[in-house]
Scaffold this active site. Sequence first.
Site, PDB file in Angstrom:
ATOM      1  N   ILE A  80       0.807  -1.212   0.078  1.00  0.00           N
ATOM      2  CA  ILE A  80       0.081  -0.013   0.084  1.00  0.00           C
ATOM      3  C   ILE A  80       0.636   1.154   0.161  1.00  0.00           C
ATOM      4  O   ILE A  80       0.280   2.392  -0.360  1.00  0.00           O
ATOM      5  CB  ILE A  80      -1.074   0.222   1.178  1.00  0.00           C
ATOM      6  CG1 ILE A  80      -0.187  -0.228   2.608  1.00  0.00           C
ATOM      7  CG2 ILE A  80      -2.171  -0.992   1.122  1.00  0.00           C
ATOM      8  CD1 ILE A  80      -1.275   0.299   3.784  1.00  0.00           C
TER       9      ILE A  80
ATOM     10  N   HIS B   4       7.085 -12.549   5.693  1.00  0.00           N
ATOM     11  CA  HIS B   4       6.590 -12.000   4.466  1.00  0.00           C
ATOM     12  C   HIS B   4       7.789 -11.445   3.631  1.00  0.00           C
ATOM     13  O   HIS B   4       8.967 -11.115   4.260  1.00  0.00           O
ATOM     14  CB  HIS B   4       5.846 -10.726   4.575  1.00  0.00           C
ATOM     15  CG  HIS B   4       5.947  -9.671   5.297  1.00  0.00           C
ATOM     16  ND1 HIS B   4       6.212  -9.586   6.608  1.00  0.00           N
ATOM     17  CD2 HIS B   4       6.515  -8.384   4.868  1.00  0.00           C
ATOM     18  CE1 HIS B   4       6.616  -8.458   7.112  1.00  0.00           C
ATOM     19  NE2 HIS B   4       6.887  -7.662   5.831  1.00  0.00           N
TER      20      HIS B   4
END
Length: 125
Positions: free
Chosen positions: A40, A110
Site C-alpha cells: 500500500i 513476508h
Amino acid sequence: MPIDPTLPYDDQNIFARILRGEIPCNKVYEDDHALAFHDIAPQTPVHVLVVPKGGYVSWDDFSAHAPAELIAGFVRAVGTVARQLDLVEPGYRLLANIGGDGGQEVAHLHVHLFGGMPLGRMIAA
C-alpha cells in the site's frame, strides 16, 4: 515499530487479517501456500508482498516449524510472482526483514519483491 520475532504468533496482525479476507488487498497471486499483493506504500514501481499461509512470525520460525510442502510452495510462489510481473529480466530485489535489527514491522513472515527500476547496491559500504 520493529517486532521481536521470538514472541508467539499474533493472529490479529494485519497479514493474518488479510489472509482471512477481513482486510482487502490488491491481489497479484494466490495459491494454497501463499498470497501476493501490492504494497500500500510502494517503494519502487513494482513492490509486492508475498505472505505464506500459516502463522509464522519470522524466517527462523518458518524454516524450523513449517511443513516442507509449505516451505517449497512459498518459495515457488515467490518465483511465480516474479515471473508473472516480468521481473526476472532485468532483475529484482527480494527482501525479508527479520526482527528489530532487521526492521521487521509485521509479526508475520513476508517477503518484499522490488522491481521496475535499477535498485543499486543493497547496503552502502
